[in-house]
Design a protein around this motif. Sequence first.
Motif, PDB file in Angstrom:
ATOM      1  N   MET A   1      26.097  20.884  28.953  1.00 50.33           N
ATOM      2  CA  MET A   1      27.231  20.478  27.966  1.00 50.33           C
ATOM      3  C   MET A   1      27.627  21.532  27.037  1.00 50.33           C
ATOM      4  SD  MET A   1      29.550  18.334  27.014  1.00 50.33           S
ATOM      5  CE  MET A   1      29.061  16.801  27.618  1.00 50.33           C
ATOM      6  N   ILE A   2      28.866  22.171  26.906  1.00 52.16           N
ATOM      7  CA  ILE A   2      29.197  23.302  25.806  1.00 52.16           C
ATOM      8  C   ILE A   2      29.933  22.505  24.856  1.00 52.16           C
ATOM      9  CG2 ILE A   2      30.330  25.443  25.812  1.00 52.16           C
ATOM     10  CD1 ILE A   2      29.825  25.790  28.588  1.00 52.16           C
ATOM     11  N   TYR A   3      29.651  22.973  23.466  1.00 52.31           N
ATOM     12  CA  TYR A   3      30.441  22.412  22.370  1.00 52.31           C
ATOM     13  C   TYR A   3      31.556  23.576  22.213  1.00 52.31           C
ATOM     14  CZ  TYR A   3      26.783  18.879  21.848  1.00 52.31           C
ATOM     15  OH  TYR A   3      26.109  17.976  22.266  1.00 52.31           O
ATOM     16  N   VAL A   4      32.836  23.288  21.953  1.00 54.88           N
ATOM     17  CA  VAL A   4      33.835  23.941  21.841  1.00 54.88           C
ATOM     18  C   VAL A   4      34.525  23.477  20.619  1.00 54.88           C
ATOM     19  CG1 VAL A   4      34.219  24.745  24.280  1.00 54.88           C
ATOM     20  CG2 VAL A   4      35.628  22.736  23.400  1.00 54.88           C
ATOM     21  N   ARG A   5      35.491  24.230  19.966  1.00 57.72           N
ATOM     22  CA  ARG A   5      36.313  23.867  18.780  1.00 57.72           C
ATOM     23  C   ARG A   5      37.685  24.245  19.299  1.00 57.72           C
ATOM     24  NH1 ARG A   5      37.035  28.162  15.103  1.00 57.72           N
ATOM     25  NH2 ARG A   5      36.024  29.690  15.519  1.00 57.72           N
ATOM     26  N   ARG A   6      38.575  23.780  18.720  1.00 55.14           N
ATOM     27  CA  ARG A   6      40.172  24.012  18.749  1.00 55.14           C
ATOM     28  C   ARG A   6      40.374  25.339  17.845  1.00 55.14           C
ATOM     29  NH1 ARG A   6      42.821  21.317  22.341  1.00 55.14           N
ATOM     30  NH2 ARG A   6      42.442  19.238  22.156  1.00 55.14           N
ATOM     31  N   LEU A   7      40.846  26.561  18.653  1.00 58.29           N
ATOM     32  CA  LEU A   7      40.987  27.743  17.970  1.00 58.29           C
ATOM     33  C   LEU A   7      42.439  27.787  17.304  1.00 58.29           C
ATOM     34  CD1 LEU A   7      39.684  30.139  20.742  1.00 58.29           C
ATOM     35  CD2 LEU A   7      38.356  29.324  18.626  1.00 58.29           C
TER      36      LEU A   7
ATOM     37  N   GLU B   1      42.222  21.680  35.056  1.00 61.91           N
ATOM     38  CA  GLU B   1      41.766  21.910  36.695  1.00 61.91           C
ATOM     39  C   GLU B   1      41.283  23.236  36.780  1.00 61.91           C
ATOM     40  OE1 GLU B   1      45.360  21.303  35.481  1.00 61.91           O
ATOM     41  OE2 GLU B   1      44.797  18.953  35.435  1.00 61.91           O
ATOM     42  N   ALA B   2      41.396  24.185  35.826  1.00 67.04           N
ATOM     43  CA  ALA B   2      40.883  25.542  36.231  1.00 67.04           C
ATOM     44  C   ALA B   2      39.543  25.694  35.546  1.00 67.04           C
ATOM     45  CB  ALA B   2      41.881  26.719  35.438  1.00 67.04           C
ATOM     46  N   ILE B   3      38.860  24.513  35.010  1.00 62.69           N
ATOM     47  CA  ILE B   3      37.599  24.538  34.399  1.00 62.69           C
ATOM     48  C   ILE B   3      36.708  23.662  35.064  1.00 62.69           C
ATOM     49  CG2 ILE B   3      36.074  24.304  32.259  1.00 62.69           C
ATOM     50  CD1 ILE B   3      38.989  24.763  30.871  1.00 62.69           C
ATOM     51  N   ASN B   4      35.483  24.312  35.345  1.00 64.98           N
ATOM     52  CA  ASN B   4      34.492  23.455  36.072  1.00 64.98           C
ATOM     53  C   ASN B   4      33.231  23.440  35.300  1.00 64.98           C
ATOM     54  OD1 ASN B   4      33.594  21.578  37.978  1.00 64.98           O
ATOM     55  ND2 ASN B   4      32.725  23.274  39.288  1.00 64.98           N
ATOM     56  N   PHE B   5      33.270  23.092  33.993  1.00 71.30           N
ATOM     57  CA  PHE B   5      32.150  22.647  33.173  1.00 71.30           C
ATOM     58  C   PHE B   5      32.394  21.740  32.272  1.00 71.30           C
ATOM     59  CE2 PHE B   5      34.402  26.540  31.278  1.00 71.30           C
ATOM     60  CZ  PHE B   5      34.637  26.114  30.056  1.00 71.30           C
ATOM     61  N   LYS B   6      31.308  21.260  31.731  1.00 70.38           N
ATOM     62  CA  LYS B   6      31.286  20.040  30.937  1.00 70.38           C
ATOM     63  C   LYS B   6      31.548  20.441  29.346  1.00 70.38           C
ATOM     64  CE  LYS B   6      28.796  16.613  33.569  1.00 70.38           C
ATOM     65  NZ  LYS B   6      29.633  15.901  34.251  1.00 70.38           N
ATOM     66  N   TYR B   7      32.421  20.020  28.737  1.00 76.75           N
ATOM     67  CA  TYR B   7      32.501  20.288  27.136  1.00 76.75           C
ATOM     68  C   TYR B   7      32.919  19.494  26.361  1.00 76.75           C
ATOM     69  CZ  TYR B   7      37.742  20.390  27.768  1.00 76.75           C
ATOM     70  OH  TYR B   7      38.828  20.118  28.107  1.00 76.75           O
ATOM     71  N   THR B   8      32.649  19.250  25.071  1.00 77.56           N
ATOM     72  CA  THR B   8      32.829  18.277  24.146  1.00 77.56           C
ATOM     73  C   THR B   8      33.386  19.278  23.030  1.00 77.56           C
ATOM     74  OG1 THR B   8      32.440  16.383  23.100  1.00 77.56           O
ATOM     75  CG2 THR B   8      30.733  18.089  23.322  1.00 77.56           C
ATOM     76  N   TYR B   9      34.265  18.558  22.289  1.00 76.59           N
ATOM     77  CA  TYR B   9      34.843  19.327  20.900  1.00 76.59           C
ATOM     78  C   TYR B   9      33.799  18.897  19.766  1.00 76.59           C
ATOM     79  CZ  TYR B   9      39.442  20.553  22.959  1.00 76.59           C
ATOM     80  OH  TYR B   9      40.071  20.793  23.802  1.00 76.59           O
ATOM     81  N   ARG B  10      33.429  20.033  18.997  1.00 80.56           N
ATOM     82  CA  ARG B  10      32.683  19.970  18.000  1.00 80.56           C
ATOM     83  C   ARG B  10      33.724  19.921  16.663  1.00 80.56           C
ATOM     84  NH1 ARG B  10      28.286  24.279  17.690  1.00 80.56           N
ATOM     85  NH2 ARG B  10      26.997  22.433  18.655  1.00 80.56           N
ATOM     86  N   HIS B  11      33.356  18.914  15.818  1.00 78.55           N
ATOM     87  CA  HIS B  11      33.947  18.766  14.781  1.00 78.55           C
ATOM     88  C   HIS B  11      33.371  19.892  13.642  1.00 78.55           C
ATOM     89  CE1 HIS B  11      35.946  15.226  15.791  1.00 78.55           C
ATOM     90  NE2 HIS B  11      34.754  14.764  16.218  1.00 78.55           N
ATOM     91  N   HIS B  12      34.209  20.893  13.056  1.00 81.74           N
ATOM     92  CA  HIS B  12      33.800  21.698  12.371  1.00 81.74           C
ATOM     93  C   HIS B  12      34.381  21.597  10.741  1.00 81.74           C
ATOM     94  CE1 HIS B  12      37.679  23.264  13.898  1.00 81.74           C
ATOM     95  NE2 HIS B  12      37.596  23.985  12.856  1.00 81.74           N
ATOM     96  N   LEU B  13      33.737  22.020   9.930  1.00 82.11           N
ATOM     97  CA  LEU B  13      34.453  22.194   8.545  1.00 82.11           C
ATOM     98  C   LEU B  13      35.513  22.951   8.389  1.00 82.11           C
ATOM     99  CD1 LEU B  13      30.787  22.339   6.825  1.00 82.11           C
ATOM    100  CD2 LEU B  13      31.871  20.468   7.181  1.00 82.11           C
TER     101      LEU B  13
END
Length: 87
Positions: free
Chosen positions: A1-7, A67-79
């Motif tokens: 699982m990779i944590y991502v944030r909205r840029l 569809e172009a991504i084959n990895f699990k990710y979830t959004y991290r809430h950031h300050l």
Amino acid sequence: MIYVRRLSLEEIIDLEWLAMLVDQVLEYNNYTTPIEEKHLKMIQIAINGSLDVETIASYIVDYLSPEAINFKYTYRHHLTEEQDEVS
């Protein structure tokens, strides 16, 4: 699982050069294989580790369709920026 944030738009524009690397990875795979976690690491190596995998993944999640991504990710809430400055 990779944590991502909205840029933010500014961050996406600043990282636009990353789009070239992403396109190269897609082209290398003949646009048939979705980007996987191993590709994130390849991109990180290509840029000499100047960005962490989470930032690269955040950009790719914003840049590509799911569809172009084959990895699990979830959004991290950031300050918010104000909270970041206080800490």
